[in-house]
Write a protein that holds these residues in place. Structure first.
Motif, PDB file in Angstrom:
ATOM      1  N   TRP A  59       0.832  -1.194   0.000  1.00 33.82           N
ATOM      2  CA  TRP A  59       0.000   0.000   0.000  1.00 33.82           C
ATOM      3  C   TRP A  59       0.871   1.250   0.000  1.00 33.82           C
ATOM      4  O   TRP A  59       1.974   1.261   0.531  1.00 33.82           O
ATOM      5  CB  TRP A  59      -0.883   0.037   1.234  1.00 33.82           C
ATOM      6  N   SER A  60       0.334   2.316  -0.548  1.00 35.11           N
ATOM      7  CA  SER A  60       0.975   3.628  -0.428  1.00 35.11           C
ATOM      8  C   SER A  60       0.745   4.145   0.997  1.00 35.11           C
ATOM      9  O   SER A  60      -0.073   3.587   1.747  1.00 35.11           O
ATOM     10  CB  SER A  60       0.359   4.608  -1.432  1.00 35.11           C
ATOM     11  N   ILE A  61       1.430   5.202   1.367  1.00 39.11           N
ATOM     12  CA  ILE A  61       1.235   5.795   2.694  1.00 39.11           C
ATOM     13  C   ILE A  61      -0.215   6.241   2.857  1.00 39.11           C
ATOM     14  O   ILE A  61      -0.832   6.036   3.909  1.00 39.11           O
ATOM     15  CB  ILE A  61       2.220   6.964   2.923  1.00 39.11           C
ATOM     16  N   LYS A  62      -0.790   6.827   1.810  1.00 34.20           N
ATOM     17  CA  LYS A  62      -2.194   7.247   1.883  1.00 34.20           C
ATOM     18  C   LYS A  62      -3.125   6.049   2.059  1.00 34.20           C
ATOM     19  O   LYS A  62      -4.121   6.125   2.782  1.00 34.20           O
ATOM     20  CB  LYS A  62      -2.580   8.050   0.643  1.00 34.20           C
ATOM     21  N   GLU A  63      -2.809   4.954   1.408  1.00 33.35           N
ATOM     22  CA  GLU A  63      -3.626   3.757   1.572  1.00 33.35           C
ATOM     23  C   GLU A  63      -3.494   3.189   2.982  1.00 33.35           C
ATOM     24  O   GLU A  63      -4.473   2.700   3.554  1.00 33.35           O
ATOM     25  CB  GLU A  63      -3.256   2.722   0.511  1.00 33.35           C
ATOM     26  N   TYR A  98     -11.398  -3.411   1.364  1.00 28.32           N
ATOM     27  CA  TYR A  98     -11.685  -2.025   1.723  1.00 28.32           C
ATOM     28  C   TYR A  98     -10.692  -1.066   1.066  1.00 28.32           C
ATOM     29  O   TYR A  98     -11.089  -0.034   0.526  1.00 28.32           O
ATOM     30  CB  TYR A  98     -11.665  -1.841   3.248  1.00 28.32           C
ATOM     31  N   VAL A  99      -9.415  -1.386   1.131  1.00 30.33           N
ATOM     32  CA  VAL A  99      -8.411  -0.502   0.526  1.00 30.33           C
ATOM     33  C   VAL A  99      -8.581  -0.448  -0.990  1.00 30.33           C
ATOM     34  O   VAL A  99      -8.495   0.623  -1.595  1.00 30.33           O
ATOM     35  CB  VAL A  99      -6.976  -0.929   0.919  1.00 30.33           C
ATOM     36  N   ASN A 100      -8.853  -1.585  -1.595  1.00 35.02           N
ATOM     37  CA  ASN A 100      -9.029  -1.620  -3.046  1.00 35.02           C
ATOM     38  C   ASN A 100     -10.384  -1.079  -3.488  1.00 35.02           C
ATOM     39  O   ASN A 100     -10.585  -0.809  -4.673  1.00 35.02           O
ATOM     40  CB  ASN A 100      -8.848  -3.046  -3.576  1.00 35.02           C
ATOM     41  N   GLY A 101     -11.307  -0.897  -2.550  1.00 36.41           N
ATOM     42  CA  GLY A 101     -12.650  -0.437  -2.877  1.00 36.41           C
ATOM     43  C   GLY A 101     -12.776   1.059  -3.080  1.00 36.41           C
ATOM     44  O   GLY A 101     -13.843   1.551  -3.439  1.00 36.41           O
ATOM     45  N   THR A 102     -11.676   1.788  -2.866  1.00 33.21           N
ATOM     46  CA  THR A 102     -11.680   3.237  -3.066  1.00 33.21           C
ATOM     47  C   THR A 102     -10.282   3.670  -3.469  1.00 33.21           C
ATOM     48  O   THR A 102      -9.347   2.872  -3.445  1.00 33.21           O
ATOM     49  CB  THR A 102     -12.149   3.970  -1.777  1.00 33.21           C
ATOM     50  N   ASP A 103     -10.141   4.929  -3.817  1.00 32.94           N
ATOM     51  CA  ASP A 103      -8.827   5.446  -4.201  1.00 32.94           C
ATOM     52  C   ASP A 103      -8.376   6.462  -3.156  1.00 32.94           C
ATOM     53  O   ASP A 103      -8.630   7.655  -3.280  1.00 32.94           O
ATOM     54  CB  ASP A 103      -8.880   6.081  -5.592  1.00 32.94           C
ATOM     55  N   PHE A 104      -7.723   5.979  -2.112  1.00 35.54           N
ATOM     56  CA  PHE A 104      -7.221   6.864  -1.065  1.00 35.54           C
ATOM     57  C   PHE A 104      -6.175   7.838  -1.594  1.00 35.54           C
ATOM     58  O   PHE A 104      -5.951   8.887  -0.994  1.00 35.54           O
ATOM     59  CB  PHE A 104      -6.639   6.056   0.104  1.00 35.54           C
ATOM     60  N   ASN A 105      -5.538   7.507  -2.693  1.00 38.38           N
ATOM     61  CA  ASN A 105      -4.508   8.383  -3.240  1.00 38.38           C
ATOM     62  C   ASN A 105      -5.080   9.679  -3.818  1.00 38.38           C
ATOM     63  O   ASN A 105      -4.330  10.619  -4.071  1.00 38.38           O
ATOM     64  CB  ASN A 105      -3.662   7.642  -4.273  1.00 38.38           C
ATOM     65  N   LYS A 106      -6.393   9.741  -4.004  1.00 39.45           N
ATOM     66  CA  LYS A 106      -7.033  10.985  -4.435  1.00 39.45           C
ATOM     67  C   LYS A 106      -7.182  11.957  -3.268  1.00 39.45           C
ATOM     68  O   LYS A 106      -7.365  13.148  -3.477  1.00 39.45           O
ATOM     69  CB  LYS A 106      -8.410  10.706  -5.047  1.00 39.45           C
ATOM     70  N   CYS A 107      -7.104  11.452  -2.062  1.00 42.31           N
ATOM     71  CA  CYS A 107      -7.225  12.295  -0.860  1.00 42.31           C
ATOM     72  C   CYS A 107      -5.891  12.981  -0.600  1.00 42.31           C
ATOM     73  O   CYS A 107      -4.839  12.466  -0.973  1.00 42.31           O
ATOM     74  CB  CYS A 107      -7.571  11.442   0.357  1.00 42.31           C
ATOM     75  N   SER A 108      -5.946  14.107   0.066  1.00 41.06           N
ATOM     76  CA  SER A 108      -4.681  14.723   0.468  1.00 41.06           C
ATOM     77  C   SER A 108      -4.209  14.064   1.756  1.00 41.06           C
ATOM     78  O   SER A 108      -5.028  13.579   2.559  1.00 41.06           O
ATOM     79  CB  SER A 108      -4.852  16.231   0.678  1.00 41.06           C
ATOM     80  N   LEU A 109      -2.920  14.040   1.944  1.00 43.91           N
ATOM     81  CA  LEU A 109      -2.349  13.463   3.156  1.00 43.91           C
ATOM     82  C   LEU A 109      -2.863  14.200   4.399  1.00 43.91           C
ATOM     83  O   LEU A 109      -3.296  13.545   5.360  1.00 43.91           O
ATOM     84  CB  LEU A 109      -0.819  13.470   3.070  1.00 43.91           C
ATOM     85  N   PRO A 110      -2.866  15.542   4.409  1.00 45.92           N
ATOM     86  CA  PRO A 110      -3.407  16.239   5.590  1.00 45.92           C
ATOM     87  C   PRO A 110      -4.873  15.895   5.870  1.00 45.92           C
ATOM     88  O   PRO A 110      -5.272  15.790   7.033  1.00 45.92           O
ATOM     89  CB  PRO A 110      -3.241  17.721   5.243  1.00 45.92           C
ATOM     90  N   ASP A 111      -5.675  15.694   4.825  1.00 47.36           N
ATOM     91  CA  ASP A 111      -7.073  15.338   5.036  1.00 47.36           C
ATOM     92  C   ASP A 111      -7.206  13.963   5.686  1.00 47.36           C
ATOM     93  O   ASP A 111      -8.053  13.761   6.564  1.00 47.36           O
ATOM     94  CB  ASP A 111      -7.864  15.368   3.725  1.00 47.36           C
ATOM     95  N   LEU A 112      -6.389  13.013   5.260  1.00 49.22           N
ATOM     96  CA  LEU A 112      -6.439  11.679   5.866  1.00 49.22           C
ATOM     97  C   LEU A 112      -6.007  11.723   7.336  1.00 49.22           C
ATOM     98  O   LEU A 112      -6.605  11.053   8.185  1.00 49.22           O
ATOM     99  CB  LEU A 112      -5.568  10.701   5.072  1.00 49.22           C
ATOM    100  N   ILE A 113      -5.003  12.519   7.631  1.00 48.73           N
ATOM    101  CA  ILE A 113      -4.563  12.673   9.022  1.00 48.73           C
ATOM    102  C   ILE A 113      -5.663  13.344   9.843  1.00 48.73           C
ATOM    103  O   ILE A 113      -5.968  12.909  10.965  1.00 48.73           O
ATOM    104  CB  ILE A 113      -3.235  13.453   9.090  1.00 48.73           C
ATOM    105  N   ASP A 114      -6.287  14.378   9.277  1.00 45.19           N
ATOM    106  CA  ASP A 114      -7.388  15.056   9.974  1.00 45.19           C
ATOM    107  C   ASP A 114      -8.569  14.112  10.199  1.00 45.19           C
ATOM    108  O   ASP A 114      -9.226  14.150  11.245  1.00 45.19           O
ATOM    109  CB  ASP A 114      -7.863  16.276   9.188  1.00 45.19           C
ATOM    110  N   GLU A 115      -8.857  13.288   9.204  1.00 44.71           N
ATOM    111  CA  GLU A 115      -9.955  12.327   9.327  1.00 44.71           C
ATOM    112  C   GLU A 115      -9.695  11.371  10.493  1.00 44.71           C
ATOM    113  O   GLU A 115     -10.572  11.136  11.327  1.00 44.71           O
ATOM    114  CB  GLU A 115     -10.120  11.546   8.024  1.00 44.71           C
ATOM    115  N   PHE A 116      -8.497  10.826  10.542  1.00 45.39           N
ATOM    116  CA  PHE A 116      -8.160   9.921  11.641  1.00 45.39           C
ATOM    117  C   PHE A 116      -8.231  10.646  12.982  1.00 45.39           C
ATOM    118  O   PHE A 116      -8.780  10.126  13.958  1.00 45.39           O
ATOM    119  CB  PHE A 116      -6.767   9.301  11.436  1.00 45.39           C
ATOM    120  N   SER A 117      -7.716  11.843  13.024  1.00 46.50           N
ATOM    121  CA  SER A 117      -7.725  12.625  14.257  1.00 46.50           C
ATOM    122  C   SER A 117      -9.152  12.869  14.746  1.00 46.50           C
ATOM    123  O   SER A 117      -9.450  12.719  15.939  1.00 46.50           O
ATOM    124  CB  SER A 117      -6.996  13.946  14.032  1.00 46.50           C
TER     125      SER A 117
END
Length: 174
Positions: A59-63, A98-117
């Motif tokens: 997986w990529s870091i975003k994934e 789940y990972v293959n069911g979407t394209d997390f790489n379209k998200c920005s890294l800060p958005d993914l971090i904010d989502e988790f937070s």
């Protein structure tokens, strides 16, 4: 302070996550601190770099972060249902689907971090006021018994596992 879960409170599959969590720490402090630790670790990673797959099938870091977010949702949902006394057996989930069911790489890294937070903050607020009896409740998920207490430790250990992986396998924050 929530006691460290006993081995019979979770499937052996999750032992690696549970064992990563210090037995003497406050689980809610650990849970609350992980989003900022992850954000600090990834602050110098360029968005494009976070799209790179380090090897075929990896997986990529975003994934990885998308997976962390998905897992946070699913395990918190399990913990909530069990804490509230729901005795319905809960299904497992296949992380690669789940990972293959979407394209997390379209998200920005800060958005993914904010989502988790945001997810983690909501989960700490939800679970911190639980009584000892609610924390000790046991339900069934992925065809195995699991306590709310164990799910909290699994959530923390899962993030610890991915922080270790990001350092070792992705050379981030090393």
């Amino acid at each position: 302070m929530i006691a460290f879960p006993k081995d019979d409170e979770y499937s052996p599959f999750y032992a690696g996550y549970v064992k990563r969590v210090p037995e003497s720490g406050d689980i809610f402090e650990i849970l609350a601190g992980q989003p900022s630790a992850l954000g600090s670790m990834l602050k110098s990673v360029a968005d494009e770099q976070a799209n790179v797959h380090p090897a075929v099938g990896e997986w990529s870091i975003k994934e990885v972060l998308g997976h962390v977010c998905d897992t946070e949702r699913i395990f918190a949902y399990r913990a909530l249902r069990i804490a509230r006394g729901d005795t319905t057996a809960l299904a497992g989930f296949e992380q690669n689907v789940y990972v293959n069911g979407t394209d997390f790489n379209k998200c920005s890294l800060p958005d993914l971090i904010d989502e988790f937070s945001a997810q983690r903050q909501a989960n700490v607020l939800c679970f911190k006021p639980l009584t000892e009896a609610e924390i000790a409740r046991v339900g069934t998920a992925s065809e195995a018994a699991v306590s709310v207490r164990a799910l909290l430790f699994i959530l923390a250990g899962h993030v610890m596992h991915h922080i270790e992986s990001l350092k070792m396998d992705y050379n981030v924050g090393a």
